[in-house]
Design an enzyme around this catalytic site. Structure first.
Site, PDB file in Angstrom:
ATOM      1  N   GLU A 257       0.881  -1.172   0.000  1.00 17.82           N
ATOM      2  CA  GLU A 257       0.000   0.000   0.000  1.00 17.82           C
ATOM      3  C   GLU A 257       0.909   1.209   0.000  1.00 17.82           C
ATOM      4  O   GLU A 257       1.545   1.504   1.015  1.00 17.82           O
ATOM      5  CB  GLU A 257      -0.890   0.005   1.252  1.00 17.82           C
ATOM      6  CG  GLU A 257      -1.836  -1.178   1.368  1.00 17.82           C
ATOM      7  CD  GLU A 257      -2.932  -1.173   0.320  1.00 17.82           C
ATOM      8  OE1 GLU A 257      -3.143  -0.148  -0.341  1.00 17.82           O
ATOM      9  OE2 GLU A 257      -3.572  -2.228   0.142  1.00 17.82           O
ATOM     10  N   CYS A 296      -3.208   8.518   3.239  1.00 17.79           N
ATOM     11  CA  CYS A 296      -2.868   8.038   1.893  1.00 17.79           C
ATOM     12  C   CYS A 296      -4.042   8.227   0.937  1.00 17.79           C
ATOM     13  O   CYS A 296      -3.862   8.311  -0.263  1.00 17.79           O
ATOM     14  CB  CYS A 296      -2.479   6.574   1.960  1.00 17.79           C
ATOM     15  SG  CYS A 296      -3.699   5.579   2.820  1.00 17.79           S
TER      16      CYS A 296
HETATM   17  P1  NAP Z   1       8.205   5.005   4.774  1.00 21.60           P
HETATM   18  O1  NAP Z   1       9.279   5.984   5.111  1.00 21.60           O
HETATM   19  O2  NAP Z   1       8.284   4.309   3.481  1.00 21.60           O
HETATM   20  O3  NAP Z   1       8.189   3.981   5.981  1.00 21.60           O
HETATM   21  C1  NAP Z   1       7.236   2.952   6.065  1.00 21.60           C
HETATM   22  C2  NAP Z   1       7.754   1.833   6.931  1.00 21.60           C
HETATM   23  O4  NAP Z   1       8.861   1.190   6.297  1.00 21.60           O
HETATM   24  C3  NAP Z   1       8.269   2.304   8.299  1.00 21.60           C
HETATM   25  O5  NAP Z   1       7.889   1.338   9.253  1.00 21.60           O
HETATM   26  C4  NAP Z   1       9.778   2.315   8.101  1.00 21.60           C
HETATM   27  O6  NAP Z   1      10.482   2.169   9.301  1.00 21.60           O
HETATM   28  C5  NAP Z   1       9.956   1.102   7.213  1.00 21.60           C
HETATM   29  N1  NAP Z   1      11.181   1.072   6.425  1.00 21.60           N
HETATM   30  C6  NAP Z   1      11.959   2.114   6.033  1.00 21.60           C
HETATM   31  N2  NAP Z   1      12.970   1.661   5.272  1.00 21.60           N
HETATM   32  C7  NAP Z   1      12.834   0.310   5.180  1.00 21.60           C
HETATM   33  C8  NAP Z   1      13.569  -0.715   4.533  1.00 21.60           C
HETATM   34  N3  NAP Z   1      14.637  -0.450   3.793  1.00 21.60           N
HETATM   35  N4  NAP Z   1      13.148  -1.986   4.662  1.00 21.60           N
HETATM   36  C9  NAP Z   1      12.035  -2.281   5.378  1.00 21.60           C
HETATM   37  N5  NAP Z   1      11.301  -1.339   6.010  1.00 21.60           N
HETATM   38  C10 NAP Z   1      11.695  -0.055   5.913  1.00 21.60           C
HETATM   39  O7  NAP Z   1       6.775   5.688   4.821  1.00 21.60           O
HETATM   40  P2  NAP Z   1       6.182   6.665   5.933  1.00 21.60           P
HETATM   41  O8  NAP Z   1       6.909   7.966   5.796  1.00 21.60           O
HETATM   42  O9  NAP Z   1       6.134   6.024   7.272  1.00 21.60           O
HETATM   43  O10 NAP Z   1       4.663   6.812   5.467  1.00 21.60           O
HETATM   44  C11 NAP Z   1       4.209   7.811   4.611  1.00 21.60           C
HETATM   45  C12 NAP Z   1       3.872   7.247   3.260  1.00 21.60           C
HETATM   46  O11 NAP Z   1       3.026   6.122   3.401  1.00 21.60           O
HETATM   47  C13 NAP Z   1       3.120   8.207   2.378  1.00 21.60           C
HETATM   48  O12 NAP Z   1       3.715   8.234   1.112  1.00 21.60           O
HETATM   49  C14 NAP Z   1       1.719   7.622   2.296  1.00 21.60           C
HETATM   50  O13 NAP Z   1       1.036   7.885   1.084  1.00 21.60           O
HETATM   51  C15 NAP Z   1       1.967   6.177   2.456  1.00 21.60           C
HETATM   52  N6  NAP Z   1       0.788   5.513   3.023  1.00 21.60           N
HETATM   53  C16 NAP Z   1       0.070   4.677   2.240  1.00 21.60           C
HETATM   54  C17 NAP Z   1      -1.050   4.031   2.747  1.00 21.60           C
HETATM   55  C18 NAP Z   1      -1.869   3.100   1.910  1.00 21.60           C
HETATM   56  O14 NAP Z   1      -2.665   2.365   2.481  1.00 21.60           O
HETATM   57  N7  NAP Z   1      -1.723   3.088   0.603  1.00 21.60           N
HETATM   58  C19 NAP Z   1      -1.420   4.233   4.082  1.00 21.60           C
HETATM   59  C20 NAP Z   1      -0.669   5.090   4.850  1.00 21.60           C
HETATM   60  C21 NAP Z   1       0.446   5.719   4.309  1.00 21.60           C
HETATM   61  P3  NAP Z   1      11.096   3.464  10.059  1.00 21.60           P
HETATM   62  O15 NAP Z   1       9.962   4.330  10.409  1.00 21.60           O
HETATM   63  O16 NAP Z   1      11.758   2.892  11.242  1.00 21.60           O
HETATM   64  O17 NAP Z   1      12.032   4.105   9.082  1.00 21.60           O
END
Ligand code: NAP
Length: 520
Positions: A257, A296
Site C-alpha cells: 500500500e 494516503c
Molecule cells: P516510509 O518511510 O516508506 O516507511 C514505512 C515503513 O517502512 C516504516 O515502518 C519504516 O520504518 C519502514 N522502512 C523504512 N525503510 C525500510 C527498509 N529499507 N526496509 C524495510 N522497512 C523499511 O513511509 P512513511 O513515511 O512512514 O509513510 C508515509 C507514506 O506512506 C506516504 O507516502 C503515504 O502515502 C503512504 N501511506 C500509504 C497508505 C496506503 O494504504 N496506501 C497508508 C498510509 C500511508 P522506520 O519508520 O523505522 O524508518
C-alpha cells in the site's frame, strides 16, 4: 532519560540493547519515549511466531478466532483513553483525527469478529463450487482455502499507528496467521502500547502477536516461502521491499500500500452553489485537514469544469480560512500538527517543488498558530494550489505532498476529467460529485480500472456517505500502479492474502467430507 519501550518477541518482553531512538511531541518538541530493537534474536522471534503462534491459531476454528478478535476489541475499548493521550502527544492530532485511527481500528476489528463468527466452526473455506473433471461427475475439482503456515510481517507507515496494525491483524489472525508488526518509528508508541495491552490481557495464544519497535534491519531477511509481508509506506521503500530476495527468490507473498495522487471530480453542469458543488467543497476541505492531510487516501487533485474553477477556488479557500491550526490540546483548534519536524520539512519541500507548476490560491501558512510555537511545532496551515493548465502541470500528477495540500485543476469535458484522474498512474480512490446518474455511471466505469475505490456522491447521499478518505472494512482498500497494487479489507476478501488456495481433485464423497462453508 525517557522510557525505553520494550519489544514483544518470542513470547516475552525484551528491551533493545542500544540507546534507543527518541520519539517526540511534534507540537511541544519534548522527547516522550524511546524505541530500540538492537540485539533481538530475529531467528528466534520469527521461528517462535511461526511454530507456537501459528500452530495455536490454526488449531482454532474461524469462529473461535473471531472470538479472539472480539476479546481484543474489549481490551482496546477498556484502554481507549490512554490511546487518545498517546495520539495527542506523539502524533499531534486533535480528538476527531485520533478517532479516525483509534476508533477506526476498533470498528474494523469488530467487523471481522462478526464476519468471522459467521464462518462457523471450520478450519478451511470453500472457494467456488465443485466442477466435474470428466464426462461423468464421479471425479471433481473443488478449490479450497487454508491458512498459510507462516508468519505475517507488517511494516507500517507513521500515519496510522492504530488502524494500520488492526486493519491488517484482524483478517490475518482470523485466517490463523500469527503477526509480527514493525510500526514506523516516529509513532511506534501507540502500536506498542496496544500490543502491550492485548498481550498483558492474555487474550491471544502466545506467539500470535509480536511487536518490534525500532529498526527494520534484518526483518525481510527472515521471511520464508509460506510467510507474507504487508507493507504500507512510501513508494520508495516499497521498491526496496519488492526487490528483496525474500520476494524475488522465495516467493514470499507481498502486499504493498503505497502513496497515491487521489482525485475528486465535480461533474460537468454542476454550477457554483449547487448541492453537488457544495458537497465537493465540503469534502475537499475535510480531506485536506483531517490528520493534517496525512492520509494516503486524501484528495490531492481537485478536478472541476473550467468554467467553475474560480468559484471553486473561492469557496474552498473561504472554508479553509476558518480552520484553526495549532496545539491539539486547545479546544478551539480544528487541525493539529504534522507528525514531526521532518515531515514539516518534507511538506515544505513538496510545496516548493509544486510551485514550479502551480500558484497559491489559499495560503494558511501565514495565519498564527494557536497555543503553539512555530519554531518548535510541526504545524502548517492548509494550502490550496491551482494550475490553469492541468495537462502541462506534470508535477501535480507526480508529487505527493503528505500534508494539508491539494491542487485545483480545470478540465474541458468528462473525457478530459477521466484522463486527468488516470494521470495519477493508479490511485487508491477518486470521488465523483454530481446529480446526473447516467454521467456518473459512465465515469465510474471509465475510472474503475485505475482506482481501487470509486466514491460517488449524489445529493441524496450528501449526509449518509462514508467520506472520500475513510477506509471502511466493507470496501477494498488498495489501488493499482502507483498506489502499490495492493488489496486490503473488502470484507472477507481480505482473508485471501493470508490463505493458500488449493484445488482438491477427488470423488464427490471425499469432497463432501471436507465440510467446507462458503467464502462469501
Ligand atoms: P516510509 O518511510 O516508506 O516507511 C514505512 C515503513 O517502512 C516504516 O515502518 C519504516 O520504518 C519502514 N522502512 C523504512 N525503510 C525500510 C527498509 N529499507 N526496509 C524495510 N522497512 C523499511 O513511509 P512513511 O513515511 O512512514 O509513510 C508515509 C507514506 O506512506 C506516504 O507516502 C503515504 O502515502 C503512504 N501511506 C500509504 C497508505 C496506503 O494504504 N496506501 C497508508 C498510509 C500511508 P522506520 O519508520 O523505522 O524508518
Amino acid at each position: 532519560m525517557t522510557e525505553l519501550l520494550s519489544n514483544y518477541a518470542a513470547g516475552r518482553w525484551q528491551a533493545g540493547t542500544g540507546n534507543g531512538t527518541p520519539l517526540f511531541d511534534p507540537v511541544l518538541g519534548n522527547e516522550l519515549v524511546r524505541v530500540d530493537s538492537t540485539g533481538l534474536d530475529l531467528d528466534e522471534t520469527f521461528a517462535f511466531a511461526r511454530q507456537q503462534g501459528g500452530a495455536a491459531l490454526r488449531a482454532l476454528t474461524y469462529r473461535e478466532r473471531a472470538a479472539l478478535l472480539a476479546a481484543i476489541v474489549n481490551v482496546l475499548q477498556a484502554n481507549r483513553d490512554a490511546y487518545y493521550e498517546i495520539a495527542t502527544a506523539n502524533a499531534g492530532t486533535v480528538k476527531n483525527d485520533s478517532a479516525v485511527d483509534i476508533d477506526g481500528a476498533i470498528f474494523t476489528l469488530g467487523q471481522y469478529a462478526k464476519w468471522g463468527d459467521a464462518l462457523g466452526d471450520t478450519r478451511a473455506l470453500r472457494d467456488g463450487e465443485a466442477v466435474k473433471l470428466g464426462k461423468e461427475p464421479v471425479f471433481q475439482s473443488q478449490h479450497l482455502q487454508v491458512p498459510r503456515e507462516g508468519v505475517a510481517l507488517f511494516i507500517n507507515a507513521f500515519n496510522f499507528p492504530a488502524w494500520g496494525l488492526w486493519e491488517k491483524a484482524a483478517p490475518a489472525l482470523l485466517s490463523g496467521m500469527p503477526v509480527i508488526v514493525k510500526p514506523a518509528t516516529a509513532t511506534a508508541w501507540l502500536t506498542q502500547r496496544m500490543v502491550r495491552d492485548v498481550v498483558d490481557a492474555g487474550v491471544l495464544p502466545v506467539g500470535a502477536l509480536s511487536v518490534i519497535a525500532g529498526s527494520s534491519a534484518g526483518l525481510m531477511d527472515q521471511l520464508q516461502p509460506f510467510d507474507v509481508v504487508s507493507f504500507t509506506g512510501s513508494a520508495e521503500t516499497a521498491g526496496a521491499i519488492r526487490a528483496h530476495p525474500a520476494v524475488t527468490h522465495r516467493s514470499v507473498r507481498c502486499g504493498i500500500e503505497a502513496d497515491s495522487l487521489n482525485s475528486a471530480v465535480l461533474l460537468p453542469g454542476e454550477a457554483p452553489g449547487s448541492e453537488a458543488f457544495n458537497l465537493l467543497v465540503r469534502e475537499v476541505v475535510r480531506e485536506m485537514t483531517v490528520k493534517s492531510g496525512q492520509k494516503c487516501t486524501a484528495i490531492r487533485r481537485i478536478l472541476v469544469p473550467a468554467e467553475v474553477y474560480d468559484a471553486a477556488a473561492e469557496a474552498i479557500g473561504a472554508k479553509l480560512a476558518g480552520v484553526t491550526v495549532g496545539n491539539p490540546r486547545n479546544d478551539s483548534v480544528r487541525m493539529g500538527s504534522l507528525v514531526s519536524r521532518a515531515q514539516l520539512a518534507s511538506v515544505r519541500e513538496g510545496l516548493a517543488m509544486l510551485s514550479a507548476h502551480t500558484r497559491v490560491l489559499h495560503d494558511g501558512r501565514d495565519r498564527p498558530l494557536v497555543d503553539a510555537d512555530p519554531a518548535l511545532a510541526a504545524c502548517i496551515g492548509p494550502v490550496l494550489l491551482g494550475a490553469r493548465d492541468a495537462d502541462t502541470a506534470q508535477l501535480v500528477h507526480d508529487v505527493e505532498v503528505f500534508g494539508p495540500v491539494a491542487t485545483l485543476l480545470p478540465y474541458r469535458d468528462s473525457a478530459h476529467a477521466v484522463v486527468l484522474t488516470q494521470r495519477g498512474r493508479g490511485s487508491l480512490v477518486t470521488s465523483l460529485y454530481g446529480r446526473d446518474e447516467a454521467a456518473l455511471t459512465r465515469i465510474t466505469l471509465a475510472v474503475a480500472g485505475s482506482h481501487g475505490r470509486v466514491h460517488v456522491v449524489t445529493p441524496d447521499v450528501g449526509r449518509a456517505h462514508s467520506g472520500h478518505g475513510n477506509v471502511m472494512p466493507m470496501s477494498q482498500h488498495g489501488g493499482p500502479g502507483r498506489a502499490g497494487g495492493g488489496a486490503e479489507l473488502g470484507g472477507l476478501r481480505a482473508l485471501d492474502f493470508y490463505h493458500q488456495r488449493s484445488a482438491v481433485q477427488a470423488s464427490p464423497t471425499v469432497l463432501a467430507a471436507l465440510g467446507l462453508p462458503d467464502l462469501a
